[in-house]
Design an enzyme around this catalytic site. Sequence first.
Site, mmCIF file in Angstrom:
data_model
loop_
_atom_site.group_PDB
_atom_site.id
_atom_site.type_symbol
_atom_site.label_atom_id
_atom_site.label_comp_id
_atom_site.label_asym_id
_atom_site.label_seq_id
_atom_site.Cartn_x
_atom_site.Cartn_y
_atom_site.Cartn_z
ATOM 1 N N ASP B 522 0.867 -1.184 0.000
ATOM 2 C CA ASP B 522 0.000 0.000 0.000
ATOM 3 C C ASP B 522 0.905 1.237 0.000
ATOM 4 O OD1 ASP B 522 -2.241 1.552 0.183
ATOM 5 O OD2 ASP B 522 -2.841 0.897 2.176
ATOM 6 N N ASP B 597 -8.876 3.763 -1.829
ATOM 7 C CA ASP B 597 -9.756 4.047 -0.704
ATOM 8 C C ASP B 597 -11.078 4.644 -1.173
ATOM 9 O OD1 ASP B 597 -7.685 3.048 0.697
ATOM 10 O OD2 ASP B 597 -6.932 4.977 1.404
#
Lengths: 381, 912
Positions: B522, B597
Amino acid sequence: NKMLSSEMCIHILVIVLFCCGSADSRKVRGISSSYKRFYREKKSFLCIDGSKLIPFEQVNDDYCDCADGSDEPGTSACPHGRFYCTNLGFRPHYIPSSRVNDGICDCCDASDEYNSHARCQNTCWNLGQRERAYVEGQMRTLDEGLRLKQQLIEEGVLLWREKQAQLRELQQVAEDLQIKLEEHRRKKREADRFKEQTLRALKGGDGGKSFHLKRILICLFCNPYSISLDEVKAEVVPVHDEERHLGDDEAMVRLKFLTINIRKVCWVLIWLQCSTKSRRMFCFLSDLQKKLAIDYGTDWEFLFLNGQCYKLKVYEYMYTLCPFNHITQKSTAGTEVTLTCGTETALRSVKEPSKCQYIMDFQTPVACQPVLKQRGVHSEL
Amino acid sequence: PFANNLKMAPVLVLWLAMCLGATWAVDRGNFKTCDQSAFCKRQRALKPGDSPYRALLETMELTNTRLTLQLINDNNKVRLLLELYRLQGNITRVKINELKPLKPRYEVPDVLIRDPPTEPLSVLSQDESGVVLSLGVESQRVIVSVRPFRLDIMEGHDVLMSLNSRGLLAFEHLRMRKDTGAQYTLVVFDFQATKEEEEKAEEGMWEETFKSHSDSKPNGPSSISLDFSLPGVEHVYGIPEHADDLKLKTTDNGDPYRLFNLDVFQYELYNPMALYGAVPVMLAHNAQRTTGIFWLNAAETWVDISSNTAGKTVFGKMLDYVQGSSEIPQTDVRWISESGIIDVFIMLGPTPKHVFSQYASLTGTQSFPPLASLGYHQCRWNYNDQEDVRSVDAGFDEYDIPYDFIWLDIEHTDGKRYFTWDPHKFATPKEMLQGLMDKKRKMVAIVDPHIKIDSNYKIHNEIRSRGFYVKNKDGGDYEGWCWPGNAGYPDFTRADMRAWWASMFAYDQYEGSMENLYTWNDMNEPSVFNGPEVTMHKDAVHGDWENRDVHNLYGLYVQMATADGLVQRSGGVERPFVLTRAFFAGSQRYGAVWTGDNAAEWDHLKISIPMCLSLGLVGISFCGADVGGFFKSPTPELLVRWYQTGAYQPFFRAHAHLDTPRREPWLFGPENTALIREAVRQRYTFLPYWYQQFYHAYRTGEPVMRPLWVEYTQDPATFAVDDEFLIGQNLLVHPVTEEGARGVTAYLPGKEEVLLSGLTSTPSRSTTIPVFQRGGSIIPRKMRVRRSSSCMEHDPYTLYAALNARGVAEGELYIDDGHTFNYEKKEFIHRRLSFSNNVLSSVNLVPDSHFTTNSWIERIVLIGSSKPAKVTLKTADGNESQLEFDFDASMSVVTVRKPGMNAGADWTVTLQ
């Protein structure tokens, strides 16, 4: 020819089993004894839901024919089937038939992995022993817990009675007070009325004895009534200015009359003194009533928790549980407390599955239930 | 009953707030518009017109592999070098660099899988106005015009694409800063510059500030730009990643599409803002032809799109058509990058599948993932401790929902030190992993590329002592804020750094790791909380280059090194699985990506379709969106619909933000649990098909999840469809993405072939997912859904054959071990299944392959068949046997009962 091997395997398996003279175990695989009556060897098999009649050799042949899955209790062929683990020496139970021959040992008797790469051991005896030891431990805990609970119940009952007596006493006092209060209120109203009259009389009447009058007023209207004294003073002033003179007799009559009236006013003072004390009393009474209105269980066994707090440190956080504490605290929204039976009263674990949502495990003897004991005894050990 | 009366008082509940603002939606002010990006503003100020560039034919050199030619800018006399290559597979490569740059300009390495093999070019004709070159095949030619310079790629009489036809070729040559080395610069570079030109030293050329951040720009202006015209084209696609429709919009009235890898907090939908990844590849399609443009540049890039039909209504277009007055529709595209060179690959199709294979020949295909990674993934920020993992795992068994991977986010580490475990919460990771392995399940743990600066942390010490950190402009280690606080950023552009990083995944290095632990990268844009636009300073230094030059490559390198690590730890035997957020062209070779996200909103569910379709078009097939939405909390209805959608998208993972309430599938009542269970189970029944699609993607570069127009190239009604999609050729999915919907209207394309709703019916109550099997196809499925995909390895297949109007159907069956690289040694089964003339047969597609399976064929479902009198099976050894079957007259479905042959064998089943 490879493609036939799996089929052939099954045929060989069947033959071997027949040779051994036992019943066709393929047919009965995955069935509990109470269901065996549906699977008696016949020409055909009726799906248990009655939806379909199939040849009996299609039972447990690794192909799903019945919508209810009843033709394949021993294979993974049906999507919603269930497989019965006999688990001799431990607890029998059903598993979803999707767990048959999936390479994972589910039944402790290894019966679910009869055709897989998994090498399952029969662990039922060990598990059973462990379970028995565990259950025994649980039973001991339960016995001890129930004994402690009984104590707490007895204590609870005593405490409850004590509190109840206290409550009754207080209620009596309160009742009396109530009556007195009513009386006082009545008298106060009367006194007020007299006072009004007196002041009016003073205002409108003679001013000759005004000097004396004022002194009496100061004497009688003691501190708590000072505001009224001011009022009176204000009323008296114009009287003082008047040039009229009363005769002595008249003045004495007036004075006497005033004195009586002012004594009545003094009842008010008594009532005022009572009121703070009574307020405290009422407060205490209502607190007690609220406390006693809470559900402390059928035998008041949870009564002892009232006023207690229990702490637990989890990683870096300290948690405190104060049962029955109604004071709203920050970030306690979504707290779930589960009660488990134990010999001590303590906070055993706190979990926070998502932020500011807590699940607490609170152990206490009073959570012990005889029901659990029955279940424990009931398990087929 | 008593629980309600108990209240608790946490005396000390400390939470490190993650600075998650209460307000929703992106803070646009944190990110640059074109106007705030100096080079974009400069370039965009340049309007279409006559190009100042002229080709110098006398400098032309033609070798067997390439043509070179100098271009001169008549305004400033700076010369450029044009290189033209004809690449194998109908690709033309155009490279333009400064002839003599002051210092080398960055050329992107490691993205092309090899030096693309060339084909000879030849001159067809030449005069003083230009040259005509033959491109070999299909009468394709390139016309090089001299003044102004432009390139036109022709086929027959049609112009396929023109370059610099609008005169927007612009190349900011490197120069010395005037206040430092002015005289030298003037003499060499701006010798004949007019006064106008001299005054052009604009603001932002040598230094630029954005908010409180300053970009020092030691190399000065260096941007490049080129325009492409696409006659006959009204539909262009690609250039991910943007939260926008599949069909790209014109950008005349707003910002261009931006490609610059950024960690955008709470991104907004339907706009051209940059997101986490960038693939500078655009596809253009019309009913006759599909082409592609691959702009190989890793710097910040903006893409302008305009169209001469964009403003016209459908009626207007029709009027044009009737009156015959219409000009040919045309789309014009302009690419602008901050630094580097122009290196563009023009993929000439002619079909979408040609373009996919052309692009794959340059950057490689989708890596072939382990089968298990196509199952369902359960993730959350965060599963708190081992007990939490155990109980979630047990929940899936209790509620009989299959899953393959459970994920751990950043909180599993010891203070955000990656490669470590929290000593209290994850004290015995191997025990936990063994527990999962016992159930044939796996785990993914996060490893981010920001390294906590802490002298007690082994990883940091090693990186520092080896000098592997990215440097700041002054030569010190670059530091920024991220999850661990102050952090360094390893220089993944260095091969030696990547090799070291890969070695950290060895079982003896990564303590607590086991073979069922995989990795998630990430924050690899990279995300720098206190950096400009939440990323690295552009003047940070990676060896000889600035972050400006390599920025969009960083994330690709991180995933590359991590995937290498997972391969190496198994001695090269096992396939890796690595999920990345940032990506670039070529990232498909290293694993999966997700759309970052997102949020628990219906529009975010909708946008997951075009976002993944766009990625698929540019090679990245293994794409998914967080099921349920990352931020905020979904309603049960939205959650169910999202599972139903995600079950038919390539990467199927539920994920949730730390601040949201728990949302494991069984927390919303039995009815919703049942719906979610059904969706996940459907996914598992289709795993053989998914796996075969990924094998196909690995072989061909074709997307797994694809827009309708890829298969129905001549049906304009499909060109802008992005609320439904295909998986492979044979499944059409129209997920329900409207709140409260009672049905969907699905467009079913295809003329000859009848599409059958073979699986579910169209009325989409919450229980059904609108999925259609193409008439004429055969899909193998495994109907015995178990706890995880590995548990289903030896299970039998059910073949679903949906016959078309001609009574024909075709499909494939691919089987291998599901997790090793042995398929590269042909250890697999790959068979063609075909039904025609009432005979269904299985034929080996790769005769020299060798693999055996225990799986057999348990059922054959023939949809659209008439009732046969009997059904016979003939096996390879000539044995014939009669099979039982059922016939459902209402649906015309024949179900053949238990044919029983091995899935790897030759056989025929005949209906009589």
